[in-house]
Design an enzyme around this catalytic site. Structure first.
Site, PDB file in Angstrom:
ATOM      1  N   ALA A 123      -2.024  -6.998   0.238  1.00  0.00           N
ATOM      2  CA  ALA A 123      -2.216  -8.475   0.125  1.00  0.00           C
ATOM      3  C   ALA A 123      -2.390  -9.335   1.463  1.00  0.00           C
ATOM      4  O   ALA A 123      -3.509  -9.600   2.221  1.00  0.00           O
ATOM      5  CB  ALA A 123      -1.551  -9.415  -0.188  1.00  0.00           C
TER       6      ALA A 123
ATOM      7  N   ASN B  91      -7.530   3.756   8.981  1.00  0.00           N
ATOM      8  CA  ASN B  91      -6.284   2.361  10.116  1.00  0.00           C
ATOM      9  C   ASN B  91      -6.526   2.428  11.237  1.00  0.00           C
ATOM     10  O   ASN B  91      -6.745   1.031  12.484  1.00  0.00           O
ATOM     11  CB  ASN B  91      -4.813   2.401   9.761  1.00  0.00           C
ATOM     12  CG  ASN B  91      -4.297   3.596   9.738  1.00  0.00           C
ATOM     13  OD1 ASN B  91      -4.518   5.052   9.297  1.00  0.00           O
ATOM     14  ND2 ASN B  91      -3.404   3.403  10.626  1.00  0.00           N
TER      15      ASN B  91
ATOM     16  N   GLN C 198      -7.240  -0.547   4.106  1.00  0.00           N
ATOM     17  CA  GLN C 198      -8.380  -1.405   5.750  1.00  0.00           C
ATOM     18  C   GLN C 198      -9.599  -2.709   5.091  1.00  0.00           C
ATOM     19  O   GLN C 198     -10.279  -2.546   5.652  1.00  0.00           O
ATOM     20  CB  GLN C 198      -8.269  -0.118   6.399  1.00  0.00           C
ATOM     21  CG  GLN C 198      -7.316   0.164   6.763  1.00  0.00           C
ATOM     22  CD  GLN C 198      -6.339  -0.948   7.731  1.00  0.00           C
ATOM     23  OE1 GLN C 198      -6.782  -1.694   8.286  1.00  0.00           O
ATOM     24  NE2 GLN C 198      -5.414  -0.657   8.164  1.00  0.00           N
TER      25      GLN C 198
ATOM     26  N   CYS D 217      -0.609  12.639  21.119  1.00  0.00           N
ATOM     27  CA  CYS D 217       0.764  13.174  22.044  1.00  0.00           C
ATOM     28  C   CYS D 217       0.467  14.248  22.402  1.00  0.00           C
ATOM     29  O   CYS D 217      -0.810  15.109  23.186  1.00  0.00           O
ATOM     30  CB  CYS D 217       1.014  14.118  20.366  1.00  0.00           C
ATOM     31  SG  CYS D 217       1.165  12.526  19.160  1.00  0.00           S
TER      32      CYS D 217
ATOM     33  N   GLY E 149       0.832  -1.281  -0.183  1.00  0.00           N
ATOM     34  CA  GLY E 149       0.215   0.187   0.092  1.00  0.00           C
ATOM     35  C   GLY E 149       0.560   1.338  -0.123  1.00  0.00           C
ATOM     36  O   GLY E 149       0.409   2.895  -1.049  1.00  0.00           O
ATOM     37  N   THR E 150       1.711   1.263   0.909  1.00  0.00           N
ATOM     38  CA  THR E 150       2.081   2.573   0.812  1.00  0.00           C
ATOM     39  C   THR E 150       3.418   2.783  -0.265  1.00  0.00           C
ATOM     40  O   THR E 150       3.024   4.455  -0.670  1.00  0.00           O
ATOM     41  CB  THR E 150       3.940   2.612   1.625  1.00  0.00           C
ATOM     42  OG1 THR E 150       3.391   2.011   3.477  1.00  0.00           O
ATOM     43  CG2 THR E 150       4.183   3.615   1.684  1.00  0.00           C
TER      44      THR E 150
ATOM     45  N   THR F 168      11.897  -6.689 -11.397  1.00  0.00           N
ATOM     46  CA  THR F 168      11.613  -8.390 -11.520  1.00  0.00           C
ATOM     47  C   THR F 168      10.172  -8.273 -10.514  1.00  0.00           C
ATOM     48  O   THR F 168      10.043  -8.135  -9.072  1.00  0.00           O
ATOM     49  CB  THR F 168      12.657  -9.349 -11.062  1.00  0.00           C
ATOM     50  OG1 THR F 168      13.698  -9.690 -11.870  1.00  0.00           O
ATOM     51  CG2 THR F 168      11.195 -10.854 -11.200  1.00  0.00           C
TER      52      THR F 168
END
Length: 380
Positions: free
Chosen positions: A199, A150, A178, A328, A70-71, A236
């Site tokens: 996946a 997420n 997600q 935070c 995904g990234t 590849t």
């Protein structure tokens, strides 16, 4: 009992997926770019996988590009759109995954774009009227808004967002990492230009994903070298990963209704048991609202306690795997940027329970029971 409730981070591999992958680890080892028989056999497997994924999301095979996950797919869509199409403005929300946020911030830092952040309420619901305002004054914008968060599980109406983007000629990318494999996506009904899958979020292998790119929208490659993926992604191919990705998505679509009912029931059990056993428990975002949240995710807000500092550690000692954190505190910790954006109390602990088809009601009861026991001890 050992319990795994961190499926939003990664899911266990489905045995049927492994069976599909094994021949391409053992016998079918040809390079898919080679023209001999060994290579052609493997090339055919990749193209069959591409056709399977395209069919499931109602796309054309040529609109599917395989990636490392995904990234990479998010980066590919953002960098490719901004630098190929000459877009000078982007819109996202402060609640997005860092794969999107950090990518767009890098483009802003490089001087490629001006970046605008969409407003949201205290539960993380996006202000779509603000999106219309931003697009009305910034035509031809890159918009990146996820389908489901997420961390807190909030569902965004990507059909409505797509319509707004279409009215203003914006390029719409949605991170569906997600929700892929958990909801049906029909790209013919959506107005998105990009859509993403990974996946290992739906019981496939790690290290492989895909980007759907609407036909007619050409963008430059992110990786250069060979001519793989129609010159869109050099290198590849991860053959057995791609085969496993397609098989995992096929299985997910096949059993989706049954799995959703099972997991939704577990989530509802979690909510009831937590409310019964832990005084002052709350839920972050819209994660406790069935119609507005991803059914696999429940983000729990726990009462202020000294226990919160070691919460995940103590759960791990009791063989319960989850993710968590808190808002935070003025840069003093590396907490959740999502909970911080929502204005959550940094003294309250947060746990993300994320479930899969393999979890059981007994596991829910055990996890809640152990958590409640910890808080009762502190209270005493």
């Amino acid at each position: 009992m050992t319990v795994y409730f961190d499926n939003a981070a990664t899911t266990p591999l489905d045995p049927e997926v492994l069976d599909a992958m094994l021949p391409f680890m053992r016998e079918h080892y040809g390079n898919p770019s080679s023209i001999h028989g060994h290579g052609r056999q493997v090339r055919a497997a990749i193209e069959n996988a591409r056709k399977t994924i395209a069919h499931l999301i109602n796309a054309a095979p040529a609109e599917i590009s395989f990636t490392s996950g995904g990234t990479e797919a998010d980066n590919y869509a953002a960098f490719g759109s901004v630098r190929t199409l000459g877009l000078k403005h982007a819109v996202t929300s402060p609640l997005e995954h860092h794969a999107v946020l950090h990518t767009l911030q890098a483009l802003e830092k490089a001087g490629d774009i001006q970046l605008s952040y969409l407003r949201h309420d205290e539960q993380g619901r996006l202000d779509l009227a603000h999106l219309e305002e931003l697009l009305a004054t910034n035509p031809r914008t890159f918009v990146s808004l996820m389908h489901a968060n997420n961390e807190i599980g909030n569902l965004n109406d990507i059909a409505a967002i797509g319509e707004i983007c279409a009215q203003h000629d914006a390029v719409f990318h949605t991170d569906t990492v997600q929700t892929m494999g958990h909801y049906r996506h029909d790209v013919q009904q959506l107005k998105n230009h990009f859509l993403v899958g990974s996946a290992h979020k739906f019981h496939g292998p790690k290290g492989v994903g895909f980007l759907y790119r609407r036909s007619g929208l050409m963008i430059d490659a992110l990786l250069h070298g060979g001519s793989q993926e129609r010159n869109q992604r050099a290198g590849t191919e991860n053959v057995y990963g791609i085969v496993g990705l397609a098989k995992a998505l096929e299985i997910a679509y096949r059993g989706m209704s049954e799995h959703q009912q099972h997991i939704q029931a577990l989530k509802e059990r979690f909510i009831v048991k937590l409310q019964q056993q832990i005084e002052g428990v709350e839920f972050n975002g819209t994660s406790a609202e069935a119609s507005q949240s991803l059914y696999t995710v429940l983000n729990v807000s726990l009462p202020p306690s000294e226990l919160n500092e070691m919460l995940l550690f103590n759960l791990d000692i009791n063989h319960i795997s989850v993710s968590g954190g808190s808002a935070c505190t003025s840069g003093a910790n590396a907490g959740s940027h999502v909970l911080t954006a929502l204005g959550c109390d940094p003294d309250r602990g947060a746990i993300r329970f994320s479930m899969s088809k393999y979890n059981t009601a007994d596991e829910v009861d055990y996890a809640v029971g152990q958590l409640a026991k910890m808080y009762r001890k502190v209270a005493v």
